[in-house]
Enzyme design. Structure first.
Site, PDB file in Angstrom:
ATOM      1  N   ASN A 269       5.461 -12.971  -7.381  1.00 44.40           N
ATOM      2  CA  ASN A 269       6.219 -13.440  -6.199  1.00 44.40           C
ATOM      3  C   ASN A 269       7.703 -13.036  -6.245  1.00 44.40           C
ATOM      4  OD1 ASN A 269       7.036 -16.564  -4.527  1.00 44.40           O
ATOM      5  ND2 ASN A 269       6.345 -14.685  -3.603  1.00 44.40           N
TER       6      ASN A 269
ATOM      7  N   ASP B 258       1.989  -2.261  -7.781  1.00 43.63           N
ATOM      8  CA  ASP B 258       3.014  -3.208  -8.206  1.00 43.63           C
ATOM      9  C   ASP B 258       4.261  -2.457  -8.685  1.00 43.63           C
ATOM     10  OD1 ASP B 258       4.528  -5.226  -9.219  1.00 43.63           O
ATOM     11  OD2 ASP B 258       2.847  -6.258 -10.186  1.00 43.63           O
TER      12      ASP B 258
ATOM     13  N   CYS C 100       8.321  -9.204  -6.225  1.00 41.02           N
ATOM     14  CA  CYS C 100       8.378  -7.825  -5.700  1.00 41.02           C
ATOM     15  C   CYS C 100       7.634  -7.680  -4.365  1.00 41.02           C
ATOM     16  CB  CYS C 100       7.797  -6.838  -6.715  1.00 41.02           C
ATOM     17  SG  CYS C 100       8.726  -6.741  -8.255  1.00 41.02           S
ATOM     18  N   ARG C 101       6.304  -7.742  -4.407  1.00 34.14           N
ATOM     19  CA  ARG C 101       5.512  -7.394  -3.218  1.00 34.14           C
ATOM     20  C   ARG C 101       5.394  -8.500  -2.180  1.00 34.14           C
ATOM     21  NH1 ARG C 101       0.341  -5.847  -6.531  1.00 34.14           N
ATOM     22  NH2 ARG C 101       1.233  -7.574  -7.722  1.00 34.14           N
ATOM     23  N   SER C 102       4.987  -9.718  -2.588  1.00 34.58           N
ATOM     24  CA  SER C 102       4.752 -10.742  -1.550  1.00 34.58           C
ATOM     25  C   SER C 102       6.033 -11.224  -0.864  1.00 34.58           C
ATOM     26  CB  SER C 102       3.902 -11.905  -2.067  1.00 34.58           C
ATOM     27  OG  SER C 102       4.501 -12.564  -3.148  1.00 34.58           O
TER      28      SER C 102
ATOM     29  N   CYS D   8       1.171 -12.323  -4.419  1.00 39.78           N
ATOM     30  CA  CYS D   8       1.098 -11.263  -5.424  1.00 39.78           C
ATOM     31  C   CYS D   8       1.153 -11.928  -6.798  1.00 39.78           C
ATOM     32  CB  CYS D   8       2.193 -10.216  -5.236  1.00 39.78           C
ATOM     33  SG  CYS D   8       3.871 -10.823  -5.473  1.00 39.78           S
TER      34      CYS D   8
HETATM   35  P1  4NP Z   1       4.908  -8.769  -8.063  1.00 41.59           P
HETATM   36  O1  4NP Z   1       5.366  -7.973  -9.378  1.00 41.59           O
HETATM   37  O2  4NP Z   1       3.558  -9.372  -8.380  1.00 41.59           O
HETATM   38  O3  4NP Z   1       4.822  -7.724  -7.003  1.00 41.59           O
HETATM   39  O4  4NP Z   1       5.985  -9.809  -7.819  1.00 41.59           O
HETATM   40  C1  4NP Z   1       5.445  -8.597 -10.630  1.00 41.59           C
HETATM   41  C2  4NP Z   1       6.596  -9.249 -10.989  1.00 41.59           C
HETATM   42  C3  4NP Z   1       6.695  -9.832 -12.248  1.00 41.59           C
HETATM   43  C4  4NP Z   1       5.636  -9.737 -13.137  1.00 41.59           C
HETATM   44  C5  4NP Z   1       4.483  -9.101 -12.762  1.00 41.59           C
HETATM   45  C6  4NP Z   1       4.386  -8.516 -11.525  1.00 41.59           C
HETATM   46  N1  4NP Z   1       5.757 -10.326 -14.429  1.00 41.59           N
HETATM   47  O5  4NP Z   1       4.814 -10.166 -15.234  1.00 41.59           O
HETATM   48  O6  4NP Z   1       6.778 -10.945 -14.744  1.00 41.59           O
END
Ligand code: 4NP
Length: 156
Positions: free
Chosen positions: A11, A125, A13-15, A8
């Site tokens: 790294n 997300d 939240c989702r993955s 994702c």
């Molecule tokens: P993820 O969510 O891709 O599901 O882990 C996010 C976590 C952090 C950020 C973006 C998306 N960020 O911009 O810090």
């Protein structure tokens, strides 16, 4: 051994949720020895951090361990090392193509493409939506469908 890398953006939240869910699923089915499972992010902002509080809560609620899971950024070596690179959304797919100089092949896939009759094709997300529940349910059905597809392909 079938090597699967969930991807994702950050790294956190989702993955990592998909990594923990898939590891728990194969453990329950006695298939742990057949797989190597990991996750990584397109970005490096959260390198070394455990999953987001919202992801931790959903996993705890469902008695799924996330022990030892820490954020890391994808590397070029991952494209050689893994059999499947499973993206959460279309944006991840575009980034993966750029990162690998368009050398991505059939091994780069999108999680929800494995789910038949699923109208939502990208895992939202929750870092932005705040809805970890919706994300958990989509990851749950995506991981179950991915495992079924791999079991058929590899006769396991
Ligand atoms: P993820 O969510 O891709 O599901 O882990 C996010 C976590 C952090 C950020 C973006 C998306 N960020 O911009 O810090």
């Amino acid at each position: 051994m079938i090597k699967v890398l969930f991807i994702c953006l950050g790294n956190i939240c989702r993955s990592p949720m998909a990594e923990a869910y898939f590891k728990d699923l194969i453990d329950k089915k006695g298939l742990t020895n057949q797989f190597f499972i990991d996750s990584a992010g397109i970005g490096s902002w959260h390198e070394g951090k455990p999953p987001h509080q919202g992801t931790q809560e959903k996993l705890r609620e469902n008695n799924i361990s996330f022990e030892g899971i820490r954020a890391r950024q994808i590397t070029l070596d991952d494209f050689n090392k893994f059999d499947y690179i499973v993206a959460m959304d279309e944006e991840n797919l575009i980034d993966l193509k750029k990162l690998s100089n368009n050398k991505t092949d059939v091994k780069v896939v999108k999680l929800l493409d494995f789910v038949e009759d699923q109208l939502i094709k990208n895992v939202p997300d929750p870092y932005y939506t705040g809805d970890f529940n919706q994300t958990y349910h989509l990851i749950e059905s995506g991981c179950q469908a991915l495992l079924e597809s791999l079991r058929i392909k590899y006769h396991i």
